[in-house]
Design a protein around this motif. Structure first.
Motif, PDB file in Angstrom:
ATOM      1  N   ILE A  41       0.840  -1.216   0.000  1.00  0.00           N
ATOM      2  CA  ILE A  41       0.000   0.000   0.000  1.00  0.00           C
ATOM      3  C   ILE A  41       0.867   1.256   0.000  1.00  0.00           C
ATOM      4  O   ILE A  41       0.523   2.276  -0.602  1.00  0.00           O
ATOM      5  CB  ILE A  41      -1.032   0.005   1.154  1.00  0.00           C
ATOM      6  N   GLN A  42       2.020   1.169   0.631  1.00  0.00           N
ATOM      7  CA  GLN A  42       2.937   2.318   0.622  1.00  0.00           C
ATOM      8  C   GLN A  42       3.464   2.559  -0.788  1.00  0.00           C
ATOM      9  O   GLN A  42       3.553   3.698  -1.245  1.00  0.00           O
ATOM     10  CB  GLN A  42       4.095   2.071   1.594  1.00  0.00           C
ATOM     11  N   GLU A  43       3.798   1.495  -1.464  1.00  0.00           N
ATOM     12  CA  GLU A  43       4.342   1.636  -2.802  1.00  0.00           C
ATOM     13  C   GLU A  43       3.338   2.325  -3.740  1.00  0.00           C
ATOM     14  O   GLU A  43       3.723   3.093  -4.621  1.00  0.00           O
ATOM     15  CB  GLU A  43       4.701   0.247  -3.346  1.00  0.00           C
ATOM     16  N   GLN A  44       2.061   2.047  -3.534  1.00  0.00           N
ATOM     17  CA  GLN A  44       1.033   2.650  -4.395  1.00  0.00           C
ATOM     18  C   GLN A  44       0.635   4.043  -3.938  1.00  0.00           C
ATOM     19  O   GLN A  44       0.444   4.939  -4.747  1.00  0.00           O
ATOM     20  CB  GLN A  44      -0.217   1.764  -4.389  1.00  0.00           C
ATOM     21  N   ALA A  45       0.463   4.188  -2.628  1.00  0.00           N
ATOM     22  CA  ALA A  45      -0.135   5.438  -2.132  1.00  0.00           C
ATOM     23  C   ALA A  45       0.880   6.575  -2.047  1.00  0.00           C
ATOM     24  O   ALA A  45       0.528   7.733  -2.285  1.00  0.00           O
ATOM     25  CB  ALA A  45      -0.776   5.203  -0.758  1.00  0.00           C
ATOM     26  N   ILE A  46       2.122   6.285  -1.724  1.00  0.00           N
ATOM     27  CA  ILE A  46       3.091   7.368  -1.499  1.00  0.00           C
ATOM     28  C   ILE A  46       3.298   8.211  -2.766  1.00  0.00           C
ATOM     29  O   ILE A  46       3.161   9.438  -2.700  1.00  0.00           O
ATOM     30  CB  ILE A  46       4.408   6.817  -0.904  1.00  0.00           C
ATOM     31  N   PRO A  47       3.588   7.605  -3.941  1.00  0.00           N
ATOM     32  CA  PRO A  47       3.788   8.457  -5.124  1.00  0.00           C
ATOM     33  C   PRO A  47       2.531   9.269  -5.471  1.00  0.00           C
ATOM     34  O   PRO A  47       2.629  10.438  -5.825  1.00  0.00           O
ATOM     35  CB  PRO A  47       4.109   7.451  -6.236  1.00  0.00           C
ATOM     36  N   ALA A  48       1.358   8.650  -5.320  1.00  0.00           N
ATOM     37  CA  ALA A  48       0.120   9.367  -5.647  1.00  0.00           C
ATOM     38  C   ALA A  48      -0.066  10.566  -4.717  1.00  0.00           C
ATOM     39  O   ALA A  48      -0.399  11.663  -5.157  1.00  0.00           O
ATOM     40  CB  ALA A  48      -1.075   8.416  -5.555  1.00  0.00           C
ATOM     41  N   LEU A  49       0.174  10.363  -3.435  1.00  0.00           N
ATOM     42  CA  LEU A  49       0.007  11.468  -2.489  1.00  0.00           C
ATOM     43  C   LEU A  49       1.077  12.538  -2.714  1.00  0.00           C
ATOM     44  O   LEU A  49       0.807  13.726  -2.594  1.00  0.00           O
ATOM     45  CB  LEU A  49       0.024  10.950  -1.046  1.00  0.00           C
ATOM     46  N   LEU A  50       2.297  12.108  -3.042  1.00  0.00           N
ATOM     47  CA  LEU A  50       3.345  13.092  -3.338  1.00  0.00           C
ATOM     48  C   LEU A  50       2.984  13.914  -4.573  1.00  0.00           C
ATOM     49  O   LEU A  50       3.362  15.075  -4.695  1.00  0.00           O
ATOM     50  CB  LEU A  50       4.704  12.395  -3.550  1.00  0.00           C
ATOM     51  N   ASP A  51       2.225  13.313  -5.484  1.00  0.00           N
ATOM     52  CA  ASP A  51       1.763  14.039  -6.673  1.00  0.00           C
ATOM     53  C   ASP A  51       0.587  14.952  -6.388  1.00  0.00           C
ATOM     54  O   ASP A  51       0.055  15.585  -7.293  1.00  0.00           O
ATOM     55  CB  ASP A  51       1.311  13.042  -7.764  1.00  0.00           C
ATOM     56  N   GLY A  52       0.128  14.936  -5.164  1.00  0.00           N
ATOM     57  CA  GLY A  52      -0.973  15.825  -4.808  1.00  0.00           C
ATOM     58  C   GLY A  52      -2.353  15.261  -5.069  1.00  0.00           C
ATOM     59  O   GLY A  52      -3.352  15.966  -5.003  1.00  0.00           O
ATOM     60  N   LEU A  53      -2.419  13.960  -5.356  1.00  0.00           N
ATOM     61  CA  LEU A  53      -3.729  13.362  -5.644  1.00  0.00           C
ATOM     62  C   LEU A  53      -4.452  12.962  -4.364  1.00  0.00           C
ATOM     63  O   LEU A  53      -3.833  12.668  -3.346  1.00  0.00           O
ATOM     64  CB  LEU A  53      -3.534  12.110  -6.516  1.00  0.00           C
ATOM     65  N   ASP A  54      -5.752  12.910  -4.444  1.00  0.00           N
ATOM     66  CA  ASP A  54      -6.548  12.330  -3.366  1.00  0.00           C
ATOM     67  C   ASP A  54      -6.452  10.814  -3.488  1.00  0.00           C
ATOM     68  O   ASP A  54      -6.441  10.275  -4.598  1.00  0.00           O
ATOM     69  CB  ASP A  54      -8.022  12.751  -3.499  1.00  0.00           C
ATOM     70  N   VAL A  55      -6.385  10.142  -2.353  1.00  0.00           N
ATOM     71  CA  VAL A  55      -6.192   8.691  -2.379  1.00  0.00           C
ATOM     72  C   VAL A  55      -7.167   7.992  -1.442  1.00  0.00           C
ATOM     73  O   VAL A  55      -7.355   8.412  -0.299  1.00  0.00           O
ATOM     74  CB  VAL A  55      -4.736   8.327  -1.986  1.00  0.00           C
ATOM     75  N   ILE A  56      -7.774   6.942  -1.958  1.00  0.00           N
ATOM     76  CA  ILE A  56      -8.554   6.038  -1.114  1.00  0.00           C
ATOM     77  C   ILE A  56      -7.717   4.774  -0.950  1.00  0.00           C
ATOM     78  O   ILE A  56      -7.344   4.152  -1.948  1.00  0.00           O
ATOM     79  CB  ILE A  56      -9.896   5.666  -1.776  1.00  0.00           C
ATOM     80  N   GLY A  57      -7.406   4.410   0.266  1.00  0.00           N
ATOM     81  CA  GLY A  57      -6.608   3.213   0.504  1.00  0.00           C
ATOM     82  C   GLY A  57      -7.466   2.165   1.184  1.00  0.00           C
ATOM     83  O   GLY A  57      -7.978   2.383   2.279  1.00  0.00           O
ATOM     84  N   GLN A  58      -7.628   1.058   0.512  1.00  0.00           N
ATOM     85  CA  GLN A  58      -8.417  -0.007   1.128  1.00  0.00           C
ATOM     86  C   GLN A  58      -7.495  -1.165   1.460  1.00  0.00           C
ATOM     87  O   GLN A  58      -6.959  -1.829   0.565  1.00  0.00           O
ATOM     88  CB  GLN A  58      -9.524  -0.452   0.184  1.00  0.00           C
ATOM     89  N   ALA A  59      -7.265  -1.390   2.711  1.00  0.00           N
ATOM     90  CA  ALA A  59      -6.344  -2.448   3.121  1.00  0.00           C
ATOM     91  C   ALA A  59      -6.627  -2.819   4.561  1.00  0.00           C
ATOM     92  O   ALA A  59      -7.141  -2.023   5.336  1.00  0.00           O
ATOM     93  CB  ALA A  59      -4.907  -1.963   2.979  1.00  0.00           C
ATOM     94  N   LEU A 193      -8.187   8.817   2.381  1.00  0.00           N
ATOM     95  CA  LEU A 193      -9.156   8.088   3.195  1.00  0.00           C
ATOM     96  C   LEU A 193      -8.725   6.627   3.247  1.00  0.00           C
ATOM     97  O   LEU A 193      -8.495   6.006   2.211  1.00  0.00           O
ATOM     98  CB  LEU A 193     -10.538   8.243   2.551  1.00  0.00           C
ATOM     99  N   PHE A 194      -8.589   6.109   4.461  1.00  0.00           N
ATOM    100  CA  PHE A 194      -8.186   4.713   4.618  1.00  0.00           C
ATOM    101  C   PHE A 194      -9.276   3.938   5.331  1.00  0.00           C
ATOM    102  O   PHE A 194      -9.873   4.420   6.287  1.00  0.00           O
ATOM    103  CB  PHE A 194      -6.863   4.624   5.398  1.00  0.00           C
ATOM    104  N   SER A 195      -9.508   2.744   4.855  1.00  0.00           N
ATOM    105  CA  SER A 195     -10.603   1.978   5.394  1.00  0.00           C
ATOM    106  C   SER A 195     -10.390   0.513   5.003  1.00  0.00           C
ATOM    107  O   SER A 195      -9.938   0.227   3.902  1.00  0.00           O
ATOM    108  CB  SER A 195     -11.905   2.511   4.769  1.00  0.00           C
TER     109      SER A 195
END
Ligand code: ADP
Ligand code: MG
Length: 516
Positions: A41-59, A193-195
């Motif tokens: 989840i870090q590998e996917q979410a970190i670059p997206a968040l660094l790019d300024g995107l909103d992220v939904i993390g389901q894990a 948002l994480f859930s």
């Protein structure tokens, strides 16, 4: 909505933390903490968040969500600004503290102040910490509302918003308040948002308050199959407790969580085990938040080896050292099974999961096996499990740590001192042992071994910093990320005053009464 589905299995080409785009201060902290590679989840979410995107993390729990949002958040913050730039909402006080500790360890080399605000603790000291300057506020929902209405917290500059364990906030009935809080943050914010699950109200929340979010979903299969050995025990309903006791004696867990389906069932099992001389506590929704905190601290600190819990009460908690999960009641879905089992076998340790089934529940077990894609074999005593032959079990020898199972006839170890009598479910018919430490107050310190603290350092701080006599100090215990000390109750307040906010071994330390 773009969708990135990552399977936990695809770790062949895992990128490094540096390749994800994190700065050197964060990389240094990650290195010191000892994380080698990013979790999926870090590998996917970190670059997206660094790019300024909103992220939904389901894990599921234990997949490393805190760093997934925490690292990019810390990189985004401007230490030179003294406004609150990020807010993290968590469902419970326990999670709030856990997330805060974790973030502080990532921020070790940054000039970033992270303040935790949660209910059940004096609001004044939290107000003072906010006045002193906070770049990040980690909060429970109720306390945030309170602080906003007292004008102690302003969110007009909070451009980074995290909802952690959103489904749990929903379960606890906080979703409307969460929405109110989001609406106080700037409209140009970035929201994560994480859930673990995505029930419709959470989906709606995401649609209403997030801007074109990227969804990162981690399938948890690998977690159960590889790191946890799984067995079942067929037992008639009436014999479950006896069988459980036999099993605990055979398995010798360092720490075990026993899951029950209902709150009543959990408190009944706790009582039955206590009556059989076991050192056990229960965690369920009928207990006050303060009591739940006390139970969690005792369990995490290793002083209570056995925990009886319901699913909701135990959710979202990262519990180290749990060697055994026992499904005293079979989970009602394969999802719940995976969720429960996700609590053990972390970080390369081998965990063991044992599920009790009554004869008529055998088909339910088969469904779980199929849906979770796993094999659950009939339980064998450890000495019969030749294929699992391993060196003699290492028992943790922490101060005050008791083996999980006490032979009948022996006395149950004295209970952890605890203020809330509600921890016993309000019943006094089960012969609670006397409180362990009369007249002493336990203090929580936000640093532990990871910050290089030793018992000697804390002893020095108590003697020199808080000017205590040896006789006023009854216990000092250093854990991985935090520590506890016990001092005479009449000097507890002065100890907090003198040590809170001071520096020890190059680290700012926060000291607070562990529970009122
Ligand atoms: P979640 O919020 O998904 O339940 P946490 O963020 O609490 O998970 O992380 C669970 C545990 O895993 C923590 O003890 C954390 O320190 C550890 N952890 C997180 N990321 C990594 C990593 N990349 N490598 C090793 N351990 C990690
Ligand atoms: Mg978490």
């Amino acid at each position: 909505m773009s969708d990135t589905e990552t399977r936990a299995e695809t770790d062949a080409e895992t990128r490094t933390f540096a390749e994800l785009g994190l700065n050197s201060e964060l990389l240094q902290a990650i290195d010191e903490i000892g994380f080698k590679d990013p979790s999926p989840i870090q590998e996917q979410a970190i670059p997206a968040l660094l790019d300024g995107l909103d992220v939904i993390g389901q894990a599921q729990t234990g997949t490393g969500k805190t760093a997934a949002f925490g690292l990019p958040m810390l990189q985004y913050l401007d230490p030179a600004s003294d406004e609150v730039q990020a807010i993290i909402l968590t469902p419970t006080r326990e999670l709030c503290i856990q997330v805060t500790q974790e973030l502080r360890s990532y921020a070790e080399h940054l000039d970033i102040e992270i303040v935790a605000v949660f209910g059940g603790a004096p609001i004044k000291s939290q107000q003072a910490q906010l006045r002193a300057g906070a770049h990040v506020v980690v909060a429970t929902v109720g306390r945030v509302k309170d602080l906003i209405s007292r004008r102690s917290l302003v969110l007009t500059a909070a451009r980074f918003v995290v909802l952690d364990e959103a489904d749990e906030m929903l379960d606890l009935g906080f979703i409307e308040d969460v929405e109110k809080i989001i609406r106080m943050c700037p409209s140009g914010r970035q929201t994560a948002l994480f859930s673990a699950t995505m029930p419709p109200p959470i989906k709606r929340l995401a649609e209403t308050y997030m801007y074109d979010p990227v969804t990162v979903k981690i399938t948890p299969k690998k977690l159960t199959v590889d790191s946890v050995s799984q067995a079942f025990v067929e037992v008639a309903g009436k014999q479950k407790t006896d069988r459980l006791i036999e099993l605990l004696k055979a398995e010798e867990p360092e720490q075990a969580i026993m899951f029950c389906r209902t709150k009543i069932g959990a408190s009944r099992l706790e009582r039955d085990l206590k009556n059989r001389g076991m050192n056990v506590k229960a965690l369920h929704g009928d207990l006050s938040q303060g009591t739940r905190d006390g139970v969690m601290i005792a369990f995490k600190g290793g002083r209570v080896p056995l925990l009886v819990a319901t699913d909701i009460a135990a959710r979202g908690l990262d519990i180290e050292h749990v060697t055994h999960i026992i499904n005293y009641d079979i989970p009602n879905s394969s999802e719940t099974y995976v969720h429960r089992i996700g609590r053990t076998g972390r970080a390369g340790r081998t965990g063991r999961a044992i599920t009790f089934v009554t004869p008529d529940q055998r088909p339910d077990l088969a469904v779980i096996e199929k849906e979770a894609g796993t094999t659950i074999t009939a339980w064998e005593a450890p000495e019969d499990r030749i294929e699992h032959a391993r060196p003699p079990r290492r028992r943790r020898r922490r101060e005050g740590n008791e083996p999980a199972v006490i032979a009948e006839g022996e006395e149950a170890p004295a209970e952890e001192s605890r203020a809330e009598p509600a921890a016993t479910g309000g019943r006094d018919d089960r012969g609670e042992p006397a409180e362990a430490t009369d007249g002493a107050t336990k203090l929580f310190i936000n640093r532990g071994r990871r910050s290089g603290l030793t018992e000697d350092d804390l002893e020095w701080a108590l003697r020199e910093g808080a000017v205590l006599e040896d006789s006023q100090i009854s216990a000092i215990r250093v854990l991985d990320r935090f520590s506890f000390v016990e001092v005479d109750s009449d000097v507890a307040e002065q100890t907090v005053e003198r040590l809170d906010g001071s520096r020890l071994k190059d680290a700012d330390i926060r000291v607070e009464v562990a529970r009122s």
